[in-house]
Design an enzyme around this catalytic site. Structure first.
Site, PDB file in Angstrom:
ATOM      1  N   ASP A 164      12.554  -4.410  -0.265  1.00 44.98           N
ATOM      2  CA  ASP A 164      12.885  -3.813  -1.552  1.00 44.98           C
ATOM      3  C   ASP A 164      13.494  -4.869  -2.467  1.00 44.98           C
ATOM      4  OD1 ASP A 164      13.022  -1.305  -3.085  1.00 44.98           O
ATOM      5  OD2 ASP A 164      15.173  -1.698  -3.104  1.00 44.98           O
ATOM      6  N   ILE A 167      18.599  -4.699  -8.610  1.00 47.25           N
ATOM      7  CA  ILE A 167      19.471  -5.517  -9.456  1.00 47.25           C
ATOM      8  C   ILE A 167      20.897  -4.990  -9.329  1.00 47.25           C
ATOM      9  CG2 ILE A 167      19.994  -6.226 -11.824  1.00 47.25           C
ATOM     10  CD1 ILE A 167      17.042  -6.043 -12.455  1.00 47.25           C
ATOM     11  N   HIS A 168      21.836  -5.887  -9.093  1.00 47.53           N
ATOM     12  CA  HIS A 168      23.248  -5.543  -8.949  1.00 47.53           C
ATOM     13  C   HIS A 168      24.088  -6.499  -9.784  1.00 47.53           C
ATOM     14  CE1 HIS A 168      22.186  -3.142  -5.352  1.00 47.53           C
ATOM     15  NE2 HIS A 168      21.325  -4.115  -5.139  1.00 47.53           N
ATOM     16  N   ARG A 169      25.320  -6.104 -10.079  1.00 40.19           N
ATOM     17  CA  ARG A 169      26.215  -7.070 -10.708  1.00 40.19           C
ATOM     18  C   ARG A 169      26.826  -7.940  -9.606  1.00 40.19           C
ATOM     19  NH1 ARG A 169      30.870  -2.706 -12.320  1.00 40.19           N
ATOM     20  NH2 ARG A 169      32.398  -3.207 -10.705  1.00 40.19           N
ATOM     21  N   GLY A 186      21.516   5.790  -2.958  1.00 41.83           N
ATOM     22  CA  GLY A 186      20.329   5.625  -3.778  1.00 41.83           C
ATOM     23  C   GLY A 186      19.687   4.258  -3.759  1.00 41.83           C
ATOM     24  N   GLU A 232       9.227  -2.573  -5.145  1.00 41.57           N
ATOM     25  CA  GLU A 232       8.938  -2.456  -6.568  1.00 41.57           C
ATOM     26  C   GLU A 232       8.242  -3.676  -7.168  1.00 41.57           C
ATOM     27  OE1 GLU A 232      12.010   0.629  -5.708  1.00 41.57           O
ATOM     28  OE2 GLU A 232      11.787  -1.502  -5.217  1.00 41.57           O
ATOM     29  N   GLU A 288      29.845  -2.750 -18.818  1.00 38.19           N
ATOM     30  CA  GLU A 288      28.757  -2.025 -18.171  1.00 38.19           C
ATOM     31  C   GLU A 288      27.987  -1.187 -19.195  1.00 38.19           C
ATOM     32  OE1 GLU A 288      27.229  -1.960 -15.500  1.00 38.19           O
ATOM     33  OE2 GLU A 288      28.444  -2.738 -13.854  1.00 38.19           O
TER      34      GLU A 288
END
Length: 490
Positions: A164, A167-169, A186, A232, A288
């Site tokens: 998979d 995107i994360h901070r 999720g 994705e 954010e």
């Protein structure tokens, strides 16, 4: 042979369109100054006013990083995203919905075919320091540190059967350490990590920076549209009708995106957490998508860097401002696709289009354009709203309008609410539901009776559709059609 898509090919196309690209050689400090400048020029979204929709910007002279460049705002315009994907910006949701249904799998290439691995830095090198190697900006003076905001994390399950991208901070904490915030529930990377933690093994990943926007937009799909194990990168392949090239990591047992500008090869440590703002103690993470400074998390995942690879020729660090229009494009368009997919299966032909507007950061609000064939369709619009909440749990507000309303024009949408809406009959409130924990109104002290834990919310539907039996009383003023109107501008 068809030229392969990557960030540089996209920039070459955008440069040819007046007003869509600007670069500067003027020196800039990546610590708050870079984002501070772009805030005025093109950030848009829910960024502090004044801001506007403007060109993407390339900063060629970044203080402390003479060998690289920083790009910001490439997707900070829905119209520009349409240009990038060669599609009408108003129907990008339909385009992505189609792409999910017709995936094109990534293909493995060799290191010789991977520009992302032209230069290799090992974390074991005595002079290695990610903070002096990667020009990761801070958005504000109170950020927890320099952030990777446009890094696509690529990982797989322990048995390798599923993979998979998300995107994360990610904040640069030390010479070889990154703090990564994985939102509970999720995210498939989080599900894989739990499997590694059960085995008390580190999870190998790559963090890919500087990509074709087809990849970053596709990477933001979430369940149920893309189930666990759905990679994705297949969406990007479908959007381009060209498989994404991937390559084995130089050091870690994980795949990298071969045409990235930068790749960080790393391992998420099992069952280990750290304070996100350990170096600054400001209490804040970074701005954010709802438009507020995110609260620093006391326990983010610890990521240990093993190597960094990049292109030879002045590699590009791609970044974004959290509440900008760019986030709306990345998060909102895939959400539109998810809503359209579920709704069309349940009530085909009734929802003509969907728009996740900047006011909701791409996640919290959607505007749905409804078609009613006859009186028997009355109420179908509210069913569509409930389906939208099912398609995306972080959705908070749905506005329903008729098909003569331009959902991309706020004046038209608010005209609907003022002339086709009565508050005593056209509001639906759904209490005690799950939503996004970054919404600061979703705190128990804000509404103790309904919000038990942070991340719960009351959800809202505003039904601005005209009752079918009364539609003749709500016809817009009609003007004469003039086919030669453009002649009067010559």
């Amino acid at each position: 042979m068809t030229e392969k898509y990557d960030l540089r090919k996209v920039l070459a196309e955008i440069k040819a369109v007046p007003g869509q690209y600007h670069e500067t050689d003027k020196g800039i400090d990546p610590n708050a100054d870079l984002a501070g400048v772009y805030r005025y020029i093109g950030a848009g979204g829910t960024v502090q006013r004044p801001t506007q929709e403007g060109p993407t910007m390339m900063f060629n002279n970044v203080k402390g990083f003479p060998d690289s460049r920083v790009l910001i705002g490439l997707q900070a315009s829905r119209k520009r995203v349409g240009m990038i994907l060669h599609h009408d910006y108003k129907t990008l949701g339909q385009m992505l919905n189609e792409a999910v249904s017709h995936p094109v799998k990534p293909v493995m290439v060799t290191r010789d075919e991977a520009p992302a691995q032209e230069v290799v830095h090992l974390a074991s090198d005595p002079d290695f320091d990610i903070r002096t190697l990667l020009a990761a900006p801070t958005n504000t003076p109170v950020d927890a540190g320099p952030y990777i905001t446009m890094g696509v994390v690529y990982g797989h399950s322990p048995n390798g059967d599923q993979e998979d991208v998300t995107i994360h901070r990610m904040v640069l904490e030390d010479r070889d350490t990154i703090g990564m915030y994985i939102m509970p529930g999720g995210r498939h990377i989080g599900a894989f990590l739990k499997e590694y933690e059960a085995k008390n093994e580190p999870m190998p990943i790559t963090i890919n920076i500087g990509l074709d926007p087809a990849i970053t937009i596709g990477a933001t799909f979430e369940p149920p549209t893309t189930p666990l194990g759905y990679n994705e990168l297949q969406v990007a392949g479908a959007l381009r009708q060209q498989a994404v090239d991937v390559v084995p990591g130089v050091v870690v047992d994980a795949k990298a995106i071969a045409r990235a500008e930068w790749v960080i090869e790393a391992e998420i440590q099992p069952n280990v957490k750290m304070q996100e703002d350990i170096n600054t103690n400001t209490g804040f993470a970074m701005p954010e998508f709802p438009g507020y400074n995110g609260t620093a998390n006391p326990a983010v995942n610890v990521v240990k860097i093993k190597a960094v690879t990049h292109r030879q020729d002045r590699p590009i660090v791609q970044t974004t401002i959290g509440p900008s229009e760019e986030h709306v494009s990345m998060a909102g368009i895939p959400t539109e696709a998810s809503i359209l997919s579920l709704v069309d299966r349940a009530i085909p032909g009734k929802v003509k289009n969907v728009y996740n507007a900047p006011a909701g950061g791409g996640k919290l609000m959607t505007i749905m354009q409804i078609h009613k064939d006859d009186e028997a369709d009355e109420g179908i619009q509210r069913q569509a709203a409930l389906l939208a909440f099912s398609a995306f749990k972080e959705l908070k507000t749905v506005i329903l309008v008729d098909e003569d309303v331009d959902i991309f024009d706020w004046n038209d949408v608010m005209w609907t609410i003022n002339t086709r809406f009565q508050a005593d009959r056209d509001i639906m409130v759904l209490e005690g539901m799950r939503n996004h924990p970054l919404d600061p109104s979703e705190l128990p002290e804000y509404d103790p009776a309904r919000i038990r834990v942070q991340g719960m919310s009351s959800k809202l539907v505003l039904d601005g559709t005209v009752p079918y039996t009364m539609k003749d009383r709500f016809k817009r003023a009609s003007f004469k059609e003039m086919s030669n109107w453009a002649d009067y501008l010559k």
